[in-house]
Each structure stands twice: as structure tokens, then as C-alpha cells.
Enzyme design. Sequence first.
Site, PDB file in Angstrom:
ATOM      1  N   ASP A   1      -9.116  -4.130 -19.348  1.00 53.69           N
ATOM      2  CA  ASP A   1      -7.682  -4.975 -19.847  1.00 53.69           C
ATOM      3  C   ASP A   1      -8.581  -5.327 -18.788  1.00 53.69           C
ATOM      4  O   ASP A   1      -9.036  -6.484 -18.865  1.00 53.69           O
ATOM      5  CB  ASP A   1      -6.928  -4.294 -18.644  1.00 53.69           C
TER       6      ASP A   1
ATOM      7  N   HIS B   1     -11.136  -2.617 -15.828  1.00 57.46           N
ATOM      8  CA  HIS B   1     -11.032  -3.899 -16.042  1.00 57.46           C
ATOM      9  C   HIS B   1     -11.631  -4.538 -15.969  1.00 57.46           C
ATOM     10  O   HIS B   1     -12.631  -3.996 -15.086  1.00 57.46           O
ATOM     11  CB  HIS B   1      -9.734  -4.643 -14.596  1.00 57.46           C
TER      12      HIS B   1
HETATM   13 NI    NI Z   1      -3.478  -6.722 -17.580  1.00 59.90          NI
END
Ligand code: NI
Length: 255
Positions: A72, A218
Site C-alpha cells: 500500500d 507498505h
Molecule cells: Ni494506506
Amino acid sequence: MKTFFSSLLTALLFLGTSAFVTSCTPGGGKKKSAATEAAPVGELQPLPTSIGTKDSYSRVDTSLPFVALTFDDGPHPKNTPRLLDILKERNVKATFYVVAPNVKRYPEIMRRIIAEGHEIGNHTVTHGNLTKMSEAAVKREFTETHDAIVAATGVAPRTMRPPYGAITTAQKAWIRRDLGYPTILWSVDPEDWKKPGSSVVTSRLVSGASPGGILLVHDIHASSIDAIPAAVDQLLARGYQFVTVTQLIAMDGKG
Ligand code: NI
């Protein structure tokens, strides 16, 4: 003959284009997106048709050892290319939930993601809490990001992930109905953004994985990327295979 065939081809292309324009502008009121100017190929991409049967997935119902690795908030200029190298060495495919500002900043990384067989998902423009936004604002978040992704890559995203996983049941339903996106959450959150150390992230990913699982990481943090080689190698050693989110959804309820 060559001339005849090239004329025929030109005519066919012309007809095809006219048909497309006619069929795609019934109201004539649709705003011309950035995508149509920057990437003509993007114009031929249909709006995302809904995939799967549910409004939302945090995992998929299967007993087969498939998982989806998702990244992400990128793309990031250094970490994402390093991650792509790691995935390429292992022939592992992943799904990237990107935010519009980074898509616009790093279109070449976006194209590399697609060229190497990965998938892109929509992660909004502002990365705000959707439950606190109006319907119009939420729609804007997704359509602007959709257009930026298509402009950069020519490929329309098929799924979205709400920032922080924050979304209401009603929002999930209308987003799927109006925009075609199922909401993609996760089954394993190693909380890598808190930077607990790459070996901790690795062990949380490995111990959390189960068939049909969706793993959240992430790719904007270098320490998160550091955790990936060992996590992927250990999961491969345990017999897991990595698929993209839409591939995983296609397995839902199929054994
Ligand atoms: Ni996010």
C-alpha cells in the site's frame, strides 16, 4: 494488394473508433478524463466490471495454499523498484494499492509494475478516512485515482482498498454498484508501518498466512521491503503460491 488491405484496415479502424465513440458517449456529458489525453490506450479500457460476488473481502474461502501479497501507499521511488527486483527474482506476483499523487509522480514505476505481471488497485487521492467523507467526495477520491492509473499504465484497476480499512457497509455496497470495485481489506496485518524490525514483520507475515489470505505491507518503508525476501522464501518453502487479488477472488468458494 497491400494498398487495398491497408485502406481496408484504415476503414475498419475508423469504423471501430466511431462505434466506440458513439457507444461510449450516450449522455455526452461524461467529463473527459486525463486518461484520454495522456494514454490513448487507456480509452479502450472498459470501466471496471465487478469481480467476485461480495462487496468486500478480507480473505477468500479456499483450502488451496494461495495467498495475495499486497503493498500500500506507493509507488515509492526507491523502495518500490527494490521490491520489484525481489519479487522478480522469485517470480512472485503482488498487488499494489497506490495513491494518485504517487501515481502521477512515478508513472514509469507504475508501468514497470504492470510490465512485470503485477496488479494495481485504487487507494484514493488523499488517503483520508472515507467514513467521514460525503458520497461525492468518496467518488472523487476513486475516480481521480482511477483516471491517474489508467493515464500512467493504460490498465484499469479492478479493486480498491480504503485507507486504514475505514469504510461503512453502505459505502462498500454503492462503491461496488457504481464504481465496480469490491473493497479489499486483509487477513494479516504485520503492522510494518510501526517499524518493529524486519525479522518481526517477516515472522508475522509467515505465521499469519493461511490459504486464501490477504497480506498487508507498505512499500513506502525501506524496513518493510527488508522483510520481504525472507517472508516470501519461507512461505514458498511451506508450499504457498502468490497470486494477485483478482486471481485470489476468482478462487473464492471453489475448494
Ligand atoms: Ni494506506
